[in-house]
Design an enzyme around this catalytic site. Sequence first.
Site, short mmCIF file in Angstrom:
data_model
loop_
_atom_site.label_atom_id
_atom_site.label_comp_id
_atom_site.label_asym_id
_atom_site.label_seq_id
_atom_site.Cartn_x
_atom_site.Cartn_y
_atom_site.Cartn_z
N TRP A 90 1.60 -3.33 3.76
CA TRP A 90 1.71 -4.68 4.31
C TRP A 90 1.40 -5.67 3.21
O TRP A 90 0.36 -5.59 2.56
CB TRP A 90 0.73 -4.83 5.46
CG TRP A 90 0.73 -6.15 6.18
CD1 TRP A 90 1.48 -7.27 5.91
CD2 TRP A 90 -0.07 -6.50 7.31
NE1 TRP A 90 1.21 -8.27 6.79
CE2 TRP A 90 0.26 -7.83 7.67
CE3 TRP A 90 -1.03 -5.82 8.06
CZ2 TRP A 90 -0.36 -8.49 8.73
CZ3 TRP A 90 -1.64 -6.47 9.12
CH2 TRP A 90 -1.30 -7.79 9.45
N ARG A 117 5.25 -1.35 12.56
CA ARG A 117 5.67 -0.50 11.45
C ARG A 117 5.74 0.97 11.88
O ARG A 117 6.79 1.61 11.77
CB ARG A 117 4.70 -0.65 10.27
CG ARG A 117 4.65 -2.05 9.67
CD ARG A 117 3.49 -2.19 8.70
NE ARG A 117 2.20 -2.04 9.39
CZ ARG A 117 1.03 -1.95 8.77
NH1 ARG A 117 0.98 -1.95 7.45
NH2 ARG A 117 -0.10 -1.85 9.46
N SER A 135 -6.31 3.00 3.76
CA SER A 135 -5.63 2.07 2.85
C SER A 135 -6.62 1.16 2.13
O SER A 135 -6.44 -0.06 2.07
CB SER A 135 -4.60 1.24 3.62
OG SER A 135 -3.48 0.95 2.81
N SER A 164 0.79 -1.23 0.00
CA SER A 164 0.00 0.00 0.00
C SER A 164 0.82 1.28 0.00
O SER A 164 0.25 2.37 -0.15
CB SER A 164 -0.97 0.00 1.19
OG SER A 164 -2.04 -0.88 0.94
N LYS A 167 0.23 3.34 -3.01
CA LYS A 167 -0.90 4.26 -3.12
C LYS A 167 -0.43 5.71 -3.27
O LYS A 167 -1.17 6.56 -3.78
CB LYS A 167 -1.82 4.12 -1.91
CG LYS A 167 -2.62 2.82 -1.88
CD LYS A 167 -3.56 2.77 -0.69
CE LYS A 167 -4.50 1.58 -0.75
NZ LYS A 167 -3.82 0.30 -0.55
N SER A 184 1.68 3.66 5.25
CA SER A 184 2.07 2.30 5.65
C SER A 184 1.79 1.33 4.51
O SER A 184 1.11 1.65 3.53
CB SER A 184 1.28 1.87 6.89
OG SER A 184 -0.12 1.86 6.60
#
Length: 268
Positions: free
Chosen positions: A215, A254, A122, A74, A77, A213
């Site tokens: 993942w 994170r 996200s 992500s 993005k 962030s």
Amino acid sequence: MNVIIERLQLAGLFVLFWMWSFPLFAEDTIYRDDLEEVFRNHTTDGTFVLYDVSADTLTVVGANRASTRFIPASTFKVANSLIALDLGVVADENEVVPYGGKPQPFKAWEKDMSLREAIRVSNVPVFQEVARRVGLGQYQRYLEVLAYGNQQTGTDVEHFWLKGPLEISALEQVRFLTSLAQETLPISSKTQKAVRDILRTDHSGRSTLYAKSGWTNTPSPDLGWYVGWVERSDEFYVFALNIDIHSRSDAKLRKQLAYEFLSTFGIF
């Protein structure tokens, strides 16, 4: 559309100059092997890269891993928003984009929303709709213009940043985000300003944090990202962290570890 393509082709003439104007390693690089214990204390492995733009100083924790490319998940993005807005497939950061109406792993994703809201939670299906609008051909052109990671899209427009083949290293994340932070990417200033705005995450005193962030569970173990920059007056501190995620409870590390490193260096 032809105007956009012509602009991309023209921008491509400047890509090599732009890439070399910010090398992977700054003039002054500091390796902090002693801080790798931060990862060990949390039973994980990772890297943290910090670039002090004003001082042209790069600090690296976990040097071997810093140049290793991983799936951006992500964190893409950020680039995805830039591309969508620059192309005009999304009118602006406040246009509501449909998520598709199907059940999602997170209830927060089961809602039509703007890029501003979607990047905060996200929302994968919203950005997959954006991806279908952009198309693989346009992605390929922009990845080359932005010099983003390995610049590979593969054939699956909905998953190339979630499952591969697109990959990027922590050092490359820092290079890309440094240009965005300073609005020097080879795309429109209006687009860069809009994306910078939706990345604003936190504020402390004179400092503002912009971050995203990520993942991915491809491959094993899972990989987590936290990338962005801190802006303080006219100073920029750009960072990228990635870690191994061994369980869902590790996901919080994170942001936690990124903040810990930023605090250690007296930045945020």
